[in-house]
Enzyme design. Structure first.
Site, PDB file in Angstrom:
ATOM      1  N   GLN A  39      -6.001  36.461  75.223  1.00 58.39           N
ATOM      2  CA  GLN A  39      -4.651  36.853  74.827  1.00 58.39           C
ATOM      3  C   GLN A  39      -4.651  37.674  73.543  1.00 58.39           C
ATOM      4  O   GLN A  39      -3.595  37.964  72.989  1.00 58.39           O
ATOM      5  CB  GLN A  39      -3.785  35.592  74.652  1.00 58.39           C
ATOM      6  CG  GLN A  39      -3.614  34.814  75.935  1.00 58.39           C
ATOM      7  CD  GLN A  39      -2.910  33.484  75.736  1.00 58.39           C
ATOM      8  OE1 GLN A  39      -2.493  33.130  74.642  1.00 58.39           O
ATOM      9  NE2 GLN A  39      -2.770  32.722  76.817  1.00 58.39           N
ATOM     10  N   HIS A  98      -3.468  31.763  72.460  1.00 55.35           N
ATOM     11  CA  HIS A  98      -2.390  31.391  71.532  1.00 55.35           C
ATOM     12  C   HIS A  98      -2.566  31.967  70.130  1.00 55.35           C
ATOM     13  O   HIS A  98      -2.535  31.256  69.130  1.00 55.35           O
ATOM     14  CB  HIS A  98      -2.255  29.867  71.451  1.00 55.35           C
ATOM     15  CG  HIS A  98      -1.844  29.225  72.724  1.00 55.35           C
ATOM     16  ND1 HIS A  98      -1.484  27.898  72.820  1.00 55.35           N
ATOM     17  CD2 HIS A  98      -1.747  29.721  73.999  1.00 55.35           C
ATOM     18  CE1 HIS A  98      -1.180  27.591  74.067  1.00 55.35           C
ATOM     19  NE2 HIS A  98      -1.340  28.690  74.807  1.00 55.35           N
ATOM     20  N   GLU A 150      10.894  26.921  73.781  1.00 57.86           N
ATOM     21  CA  GLU A 150      11.874  26.667  72.743  1.00 57.86           C
ATOM     22  C   GLU A 150      12.328  27.938  72.037  1.00 57.86           C
ATOM     23  O   GLU A 150      11.571  28.901  71.895  1.00 57.86           O
ATOM     24  CB  GLU A 150      11.293  25.728  71.672  1.00 57.86           C
ATOM     25  CG  GLU A 150      10.926  24.355  72.181  1.00 57.86           C
ATOM     26  CD  GLU A 150      10.389  23.456  71.062  1.00 57.86           C
ATOM     27  OE1 GLU A 150      10.138  22.270  71.346  1.00 57.86           O
ATOM     28  OE2 GLU A 150      10.229  23.933  69.913  1.00 57.86           O
ATOM     29  N   TYR A 208       8.235  21.453  63.339  1.00 57.07           N
ATOM     30  CA  TYR A 208       8.899  21.648  64.621  1.00 57.07           C
ATOM     31  C   TYR A 208       8.318  20.799  65.749  1.00 57.07           C
ATOM     32  O   TYR A 208       8.697  20.965  66.906  1.00 57.07           O
ATOM     33  CB  TYR A 208       8.943  23.150  64.941  1.00 57.07           C
ATOM     34  CG  TYR A 208       9.967  23.804  64.043  1.00 57.07           C
ATOM     35  CD1 TYR A 208      11.255  24.035  64.487  1.00 57.07           C
ATOM     36  CD2 TYR A 208       9.674  24.070  62.708  1.00 57.07           C
ATOM     37  CE1 TYR A 208      12.226  24.547  63.644  1.00 57.07           C
ATOM     38  CE2 TYR A 208      10.634  24.577  61.852  1.00 57.07           C
ATOM     39  CZ  TYR A 208      11.912  24.814  62.323  1.00 57.07           C
ATOM     40  OH  TYR A 208      12.878  25.299  61.472  1.00 57.07           O
ATOM     41  N   TYR A 254       0.436  20.703  81.977  1.00 59.81           N
ATOM     42  CA  TYR A 254       0.258  21.613  83.100  1.00 59.81           C
ATOM     43  C   TYR A 254      -0.272  20.867  84.317  1.00 59.81           C
ATOM     44  O   TYR A 254       0.153  21.099  85.445  1.00 59.81           O
ATOM     45  CB  TYR A 254      -0.719  22.723  82.722  1.00 59.81           C
ATOM     46  CG  TYR A 254      -0.122  23.822  81.880  1.00 59.81           C
ATOM     47  CD1 TYR A 254       0.982  24.541  82.328  1.00 59.81           C
ATOM     48  CD2 TYR A 254      -0.673  24.158  80.647  1.00 59.81           C
ATOM     49  CE1 TYR A 254       1.530  25.559  81.569  1.00 59.81           C
ATOM     50  CE2 TYR A 254      -0.133  25.187  79.883  1.00 59.81           C
ATOM     51  CZ  TYR A 254       0.962  25.873  80.350  1.00 59.81           C
ATOM     52  OH  TYR A 254       1.500  26.892  79.599  1.00 59.81           O
TER      53      TYR A 254
END
Length: 375
Positions: free
Chosen positions: A80, A142, A239, A249, A260
């Protein structure tokens, strides 16, 4: 890297009927054949748009064509990672600074870098790294990341690098790690003295908030000045959060998502008084409900008068642009724009001069689109 002209695309348009509770609009195709685009921003005072390709190119779009800039940062492209967000500095007209995030090598593997370079003609010059997220990790997942400017500072949001320990030792709950956090710096990359964890033993002083999973959208509320982010959940539970100074958070100790594999709850949902900041909006749990958000922006233009103050958020998996009404920090879904076009939405922005909505789609044949009122 070399500079070259991409094929010029004559804008094509076609009308699209929005849902009954949203204005009709026309889609204009401004550019095709973009290889894995990720972020874009308008250059203030010009008719140009700077955009990134994840493979490492910075491009400059204008109505006459598309040019590759020289001087882009060296990136580690894979998974990613790669060249990610780009944002013009608040004083761009004077300074020429373009801020960027990208994946680069680091001790322990790779990490996300925040840096800037000056736009000089068709070249990026004086490239400097302002911050490298610590620690580096051997993972291709990520990285985040998005950039926003608020209260005279630069904010950047990062991901948890796919860390799978779902207990209290998760990296996003570790104040010594900037992975899974929002950081706040001066425009020159210094750590402000009023950051919440300055002087706290073992804490990273750049952190402004933490407990985030994978931030993919970031914008500033035009009235309150608050920084808002959109982040991916595990399976569902994606979110939208309003960022508070020093806020935790919750990821992964409080989440509306499930695993998953198996769909098991790995953490209780956010509860009042649990010490975690609950999202302003979340999608339901479950893999079928996974709505991974991407770029986001509050609509503050004049072209779509019915949408003033609404929030636009891209959706990658279900391939639409979400339109939300915002009132007092709460979101109400209004419409799914571009639904049925089969475009993974990567980023969105509002044209500062025309008030039209500009959209960047994902993939090997990414597109730059413009939405304008029909008629």
């Amino acid at each position: 890297m070399h500079r070259h002209l991409y094929p010029m695309l004559v804008a094509a348009s076609f009308a699209f009927a929005a849902p009954a509770n949203a204005q009709d609009y026309t889609i204009e195709m401004l550019q095709e054949n973009l290889d894995r685009p990720w972020g874009f921003d308008f250059l203030p005072g010009t008719d140009r748009i700077a955009l990134t390709l994840r493979g490492g190119d910075v491009l400059l779009w204008h109505p006459d064509g598309l040019v590759e800039l020289t001087g882009a940062p060296d990136v580690v492209f894979g998974g990613q990672g790669g060249l990610l967000d780009i944002a013009a500095a608040p004083d761009f007209a004077q300074s020429g600074w373009l801020y960027m995030t990208w994946t680069g090598a680091a001790e322990g593997g790779t990490t996300t870098h925040l840096g800037r370079a000056r736009l000089d003609g068709m070249a990026l010059r004086d490239l400097e790294v302002l911050h490298a997220v610590s620690p580096g990790i051997d993972s291709g997942a990520h990285f985040g990341s998005r950039i926003a400017f608020a209260d005279g500072h630069v904010f950047a949001g990062f991901g948890d690098r796919g860390f799978k320990n779902f207990g209290p030792d998760h990296i996003a709950q570790d104040l010594g790690s900037e992975n899974g956090s929002v950081i706040r710096l001066t425009l020159d990359g210094e750590i402000p003295a009023d950051n919440p964890f300055v002087g706290q033993t073992g804490a990273a002083a750049a952190i402004w908030s933490y407990g985030h999973r994978n931030i993919q959208g970031m914008t500033v509320h035009p009235d309150t000045g608050a920084v808002w982010v959109a982040e991916h959940g595990e399976a569902g539970g994606d979110e939208v959060n309003v960022i508070q100074r020093g806020g935790n958070y919750g990821w992964p100790l409080a989440s509306f998502g499930v695993t998953y594999r198996g769909g098991d709850e790995f953490a209780p949902p956010h509860q009042p008084g649990d010490g975690f900041v609950a999202p302003a909006f979340h999608w339901p749990a479950g893999r079928d409900n996974h709505n991974p958000p991407s770029g986001m922006v509050f609509y503050d233009g004049d072209a779509f008068s019915d949408w003033q103050g609404h929030l636009l958020i891209g959706n990658l998996l279900h391939r639409y642009l979400a339109l939300f009404d915002e009132e007092g920090g709460e979101l109400t879904p209004v419409a799914r724009l571009l639904d049925g076009q089969n475009w993974r939405i990567r980023d969105v922005a509002v044209g500062p001069e025309d008030g039209f909505i500009y959209v960047l789609t994902d993939g090997e044949d990414g597109k730059l689109l413009r939405l304008r009122p029909a008629g």
